[in-house]
Write a protein that holds these residues in place. Structure first.
Motif, PDB file in Angstrom:
ATOM      1  N   SER A  10      52.611  34.604  37.305  1.00 14.99           N
ATOM      2  CA  SER A  10      51.289  34.899  36.939  1.00 14.99           C
ATOM      3  C   SER A  10      50.658  35.733  38.001  1.00 14.99           C
ATOM      4  O   SER A  10      49.873  36.450  37.899  1.00 14.99           O
ATOM      5  CB  SER A  10      50.394  33.634  36.529  1.00 14.99           C
ATOM      6  N   ILE A  11      50.962  35.278  39.247  1.00 11.41           N
ATOM      7  CA  ILE A  11      50.201  35.857  40.450  1.00 11.41           C
ATOM      8  C   ILE A  11      50.970  37.358  40.872  1.00 11.41           C
ATOM      9  O   ILE A  11      50.298  38.334  40.992  1.00 11.41           O
ATOM     10  CB  ILE A  11      50.359  35.037  41.757  1.00 11.41           C
ATOM     11  N   ASN A  12      52.203  37.370  40.639  1.00 10.28           N
ATOM     12  CA  ASN A  12      53.064  38.710  40.839  1.00 10.28           C
ATOM     13  C   ASN A  12      53.935  38.878  39.910  1.00 10.28           C
ATOM     14  O   ASN A  12      55.254  38.531  40.294  1.00 10.28           O
ATOM     15  CB  ASN A  12      53.451  38.382  42.209  1.00 10.28           C
ATOM     16  N   SER A  51      51.363  27.449  41.421  1.00 10.89           N
ATOM     17  CA  SER A  51      50.191  27.669  40.723  1.00 10.89           C
ATOM     18  C   SER A  51      49.861  26.709  39.766  1.00 10.89           C
ATOM     19  O   SER A  51      48.782  26.125  39.862  1.00 10.89           O
ATOM     20  CB  SER A  51      50.588  28.935  39.904  1.00 10.89           C
ATOM     21  N   SER A  98      37.926  34.346  43.093  1.00  8.40           N
ATOM     22  CA  SER A  98      37.693  35.093  41.625  1.00  8.40           C
ATOM     23  C   SER A  98      36.550  35.518  41.328  1.00  8.40           C
ATOM     24  O   SER A  98      36.326  35.585  40.061  1.00  8.40           O
ATOM     25  CB  SER A  98      38.706  34.611  40.612  1.00  8.40           C
ATOM     26  N   MET A 274      42.644  37.629  36.867  1.00  8.03           N
ATOM     27  CA  MET A 274      43.790  38.383  37.105  1.00  8.03           C
ATOM     28  C   MET A 274      43.843  39.734  37.711  1.00  8.03           C
ATOM     29  O   MET A 274      44.891  40.287  37.319  1.00  8.03           O
ATOM     30  CB  MET A 274      44.717  38.111  35.917  1.00  8.03           C
ATOM     31  N   ARG A 276      44.565  43.079  39.599  1.00  5.48           N
ATOM     32  CA  ARG A 276      45.481  43.364  40.429  1.00  5.48           C
ATOM     33  C   ARG A 276      45.015  42.956  42.011  1.00  5.48           C
ATOM     34  O   ARG A 276      45.443  42.289  42.800  1.00  5.48           O
ATOM     35  CB  ARG A 276      46.024  44.866  40.467  1.00  5.48           C
ATOM     36  N   ARG A 279      44.643  39.247  42.383  1.00 12.33           N
ATOM     37  CA  ARG A 279      45.953  38.457  42.734  1.00 12.33           C
ATOM     38  C   ARG A 279      46.362  38.931  44.115  1.00 12.33           C
ATOM     39  O   ARG A 279      47.173  37.893  44.823  1.00 12.33           O
ATOM     40  CB  ARG A 279      46.880  38.871  41.715  1.00 12.33           C
TER      41      ARG A 279
END
Length: 303
Positions: A10-12, A51, A98, A274, A276, A279
């Motif tokens: 989910s992060i990368n 995560s 975030s 989310m 880019r 992240r």
């Protein structure tokens, strides 16, 4: 330092680089890990990043080499903090990464409900504009934000950022902790509070009954703040005009979900955080946390 991430997808998902962490020591990325794979995958690694995987006392006790747990988010209720403390394991998280992203998504949801861009585009793609007798056509009334009231429940970093954006649209801000009655009579209500045992499902039938008729509910905080059956009933009855949610209580949803399929409820799959750039910030802060730990520091330490 040998480290892994148990659930890095989910992060990368492949559009970023793990280089900031890889520079510090041996590192391996697992996109996803099932519960019964976690202990084996941790093995003799000194550190893990996580995560959403549950890091329980049992896992901690079966991984004697573990010295560092890096949570790749702000919340850390999926890690047994007491067990980590008892075993001398450092736990770090990524605070306030975030704020801008979630505030932006909050207004993406609000604007979709007021300006109906997705609905109008869908109609055009189906040929509606070709068939129009005028230069435009009506697929639903738009709503002007200027002069409307926005009730904010949870006035931390994100709540304050949302308020600034709302003011730029000419909205009047009501803050729950300052004036509950004003919030309950607001045109829009947006949730930005953390989930606790005290406020779980506080947005229920009783709470909704006190809201202004035709109000619109936004949630980019935690899904379990809302009783979803009660919200669905309010949307079907018209008590609430609409809702837009980025989070639900159980993710991914279990069929049949009471909110999926309702015409006046917009859902996005927990993507507010989310962008880019956000992240990338998570990866960079995780690397900084690990480097600080190795140098004896306590950057973003919980334990």
């Amino acid at each position: 330092m040998k480290s892994i991430i148990l659930d890095g997808y989910s992060i990368n998902p492949g559009d970023l680089s793990w280089a900031p962490i890889e520079k510090i020591g041996d590192f391996y990325n697992y996109d996803r890990s099932e519960d019964d794979q976690i202990i084996t995958r941790i093995g003799d690694n000194d550190g893990i990043f996580v995560s959403q995987c549950q890091i329980t006392r049992e896992i901690i006790e079966h991984c004697p080499n573990l010295k560092f747990i890096g949570v790749t988010a702000t919340g850390y209720n999926h890690v047994d903090i007491q067990a980590a403390k008892e075993h001398g394991i450092a736990v770090c998280h990524v605070p306030a990464y975030s704020t801008e992203a979630v505030a932006q998504h909050t207004f993406a949801l609000i604007l979709e409900l007021t300006n109906l861009a997705g609905r109008y585009n869908a109609a055009i793609q189906k040929g509606r504009w070709y068939e129009s007798k005028d230069f435009t056509f009506d697929e639903g009334a738009l709503t002007l934000l200027d002069g409307k009231t926005l009730g904010i429940i949870g006035y931390g970093n994100i709540g304050k950022r949302v308020a600034r954006i709302a003011e730029a649209f000419g909205m009047k801000i009501n803050v729950y902790s300052r004036d509950r009655e004003a919030v309950m009579n607001s045109d829009f209500i947006t949730l930005h509070c953390p989930l606790t045992s005290e406020n779980e499902e506080f947005v229920d039938r009783n709470f909704i009954s006190q809201l202004k008729d035709g109000a619109i509910l936004i949630n980019t905080a935690r899904g379990a703040l809302i009783n979803e059956e009660d919200l669905a009933a309010a949307l079907k009855s018209g008590k609430l005009a609409a809702a837009a949610l980025d989070v639900i209580a159980i993710e991914p949803p279990v069929k049949p979900h009471p909110l999926i399929g309702l015409p006046n409820c917009i859902l996005t799959p927990h993507i507010a955080w989310m962008p880019r750039e956000t992240r990338q910030r998570v990866i960079d802060i995780c690397a900084d946390n690990l480097q600080s730990f190795l140098e004896g520091g306590k950057l973003n330490r919980i334990v």
